[in-house]
Design a protein around this motif. Structure first.
Motif, short mmCIF file in Angstrom:
data_model
loop_
_atom_site.label_atom_id
_atom_site.label_comp_id
_atom_site.label_asym_id
_atom_site.label_seq_id
_atom_site.Cartn_x
_atom_site.Cartn_y
_atom_site.Cartn_z
N GLY A 111 -0.36 -76.47 2.67
CA GLY A 111 -1.36 -75.73 3.84
C GLY A 111 -1.77 -75.19 4.89
O GLY A 111 -2.71 -74.40 5.27
N GLY A 113 -0.34 -74.90 7.63
CA GLY A 113 0.10 -73.78 7.99
C GLY A 113 1.84 -74.23 8.81
O GLY A 113 2.07 -74.07 9.19
N LYS A 114 2.19 -75.43 8.08
CA LYS A 114 3.35 -76.35 8.43
C LYS A 114 4.55 -75.73 8.22
O LYS A 114 5.55 -75.04 9.78
N THR A 115 5.28 -75.28 7.78
CA THR A 115 6.06 -73.74 7.41
C THR A 115 5.92 -72.80 8.47
O THR A 115 7.59 -72.38 9.11
N THR A 116 4.95 -72.10 8.15
CA THR A 116 4.99 -71.13 9.30
C THR A 116 5.31 -71.10 10.37
O THR A 116 5.88 -70.57 11.36
N ASP A 252 -7.64 -68.35 14.80
CA ASP A 252 -8.41 -67.39 14.87
C ASP A 252 -9.23 -67.04 13.38
O ASP A 252 -10.30 -66.04 13.85
N GLU A 278 -1.41 -64.93 11.88
CA GLU A 278 -0.48 -64.60 10.56
C GLU A 278 1.04 -64.64 11.29
O GLU A 278 2.27 -65.04 10.53
P1 GDP Z 1 2.33 -75.47 4.51
O1 GDP Z 1 2.00 -75.70 3.33
O2 GDP Z 1 1.62 -76.14 5.83
O3 GDP Z 1 3.33 -75.11 4.99
O4 GDP Z 1 1.25 -73.89 4.76
P2 GDP Z 1 2.43 -72.35 5.09
O5 GDP Z 1 2.46 -72.88 6.07
O6 GDP Z 1 3.13 -71.53 4.00
O7 GDP Z 1 0.90 -71.62 5.14
C1 GDP Z 1 -0.32 -71.09 4.41
C2 GDP Z 1 -0.91 -70.19 5.20
O8 GDP Z 1 -1.95 -70.10 6.24
C3 GDP Z 1 -0.11 -69.22 5.20
O9 GDP Z 1 -0.37 -68.40 4.27
C4 GDP Z 1 -0.03 -68.41 6.96
O10 GDP Z 1 0.07 -67.33 7.09
C5 GDP Z 1 -1.48 -69.08 7.00
N1 GDP Z 1 -1.58 -69.73 8.82
C6 GDP Z 1 -0.47 -70.51 9.05
N2 GDP Z 1 -1.00 -70.33 10.75
C7 GDP Z 1 -1.33 -69.11 10.47
C8 GDP Z 1 -2.99 -69.44 12.18
O11 GDP Z 1 -2.24 -69.85 13.07
N3 GDP Z 1 -3.74 -68.62 11.41
C9 GDP Z 1 -3.93 -67.72 9.89
N4 GDP Z 1 -4.51 -66.79 10.09
N5 GDP Z 1 -3.16 -68.46 9.19
C10 GDP Z 1 -2.60 -68.77 9.16
#
Ligand code: GDP
Length: 297
Positions: A111, A113-116, A252, A278
């Protein structure tokens, strides 16, 4: 908006100081009391705050400063310089392997934001440095993580290497890197599994991937909204994996500043990038001096 509360409080403390012609030690003490409270309220690590206040106070009450023609301006400059220093001083850029491909491992809690951020980073490297990146989907545990990375890859038109969720992440990383070599890719970004909490199994697996992938960068992705907890998470990951840098996401959002201001001191590792939204272009290099200026207004 990030850091709004902290900005406002620090700016108020500075404004009071600015109004004074001559500045006494008591004035400095009074200002630093407000600075201290502002930082604690922004969720900055207690020890980091203590050290920061001491450093600034020691410099500010120096005779050259208090007896100078513009003591208040000089003190404000000291606060700005020390805030910059607290966040790492110089900008820290992404390292490259002497021989391509440069392998980057993305680690972090679920959660964060790793994948994004893997997608954002690949996009950033291609856009700003003309690189040819490839991504590897090595998170086989979170349902849909592989699909998520593949979708990102399609959106960005950047290839994603995956082998489904029945093959070990170590094997996926190994074969993915080989493929990147065969295709003369210059960057490989490995998306690894996260957990809700740090646990031994996760760390052991990440260590195994690290051993085979031999990454030049291990980026810990942390959520800025979690404040100084982000720094604690970073310290744990650093202890286990010797990370090379941190990417701070969700700047943000309504962040108070605790993460950005604590991480460097607590871990000794630099923040290299910040996520500001995002969208896939919302990733920027982290500039400590600009951030300090932004906070002080
Ligand atoms: P992971 O579980 O670490 O791989 O997390 P995800 O990449 O799935 O991201 C989790 C949520 O955080 C998603 O809804 C992304 O769009 C959001 N997210 C990631 N980076 C940012 C950011 O810099 N700003 C905002 N507002 N949301 C982000």
């Amino acid at each position: 908006m990030a850091f709004e509360g902290l900005s406002e409080r620090l700016q108020n403390a500075m404004a009071k100081m600015r109004r004074k012609g001559k500045v006494s030690e008591t004035d400095v003490k009074e200002m630093m009391r407000e600075v201290r409270l502002a930082l604690l309220e922004a969720d900055v690590n207690f020890k980091v705050v203590k050290d920061f206040v001491k450093t600034v106070s020691d410099r500010a009450v120096g005779a050259e400063v208090l007896e100078s023609l513009s003591p208040s301006q000089q003190i404000i400059k000291i606060v700005s310089e020390e805030l910059t220093e607290l966040m790492g001083g110089e900008q820290s850029t992404i390292q490259m392997a002497p021989k391509a491909p440069t392998v980057v491992m993305m680690v972090g809690l679920q959660g964060a934001g790793k994948t994004t951020t893997a997608g954002k980073l690949a996009n950033h490297l291609r856009k700003t440095q003309n690189k040819r990146p490839m991504m590897i989907a090595a998170d086989i545990y979170r349902p849909a993580a592989i699909q998520q990375l593949e979708t990102l890859g399609e959106q960005l038109d950047i290839p994603v290497f995956s082998m489904g969720d029945q093959v070990s992440p170590v094997e996926i990383a190994k074969q993915g890197i080989q493929k990147a070599k065969d295709e003369h890719r210059d960057f490989v970004i490995i998306d690894t599994a996260g957990r809700l909490q740090i646990d031994e199994t996760l760390m052991a697996e990440l260590s195994d991937i690290k051993s085979v992938a031999n990454p030049t960068e291990i980026f810990l992705v942390v959520d800025a909204m979690t404040g100084q907890e982000a720094a604690n998470v970073a310290a744990s990951f650093n202890e286990q994996l010797n990370i090379t840098g941190v990417i701070l996401t969700k700047l943000d959002g309504d962040t108070r500043g605790g993460a950005a201001l604590s991480i460097r001191s607590v871990t000794g590792k630099p923040i290299k990038f910040v996520g500001q939204g995002e969208k896939l272009d919302a990733l920027e290099p982290f500039y400590p001096d600009r951030m300090a200026n932004r906070i002080l207004g």
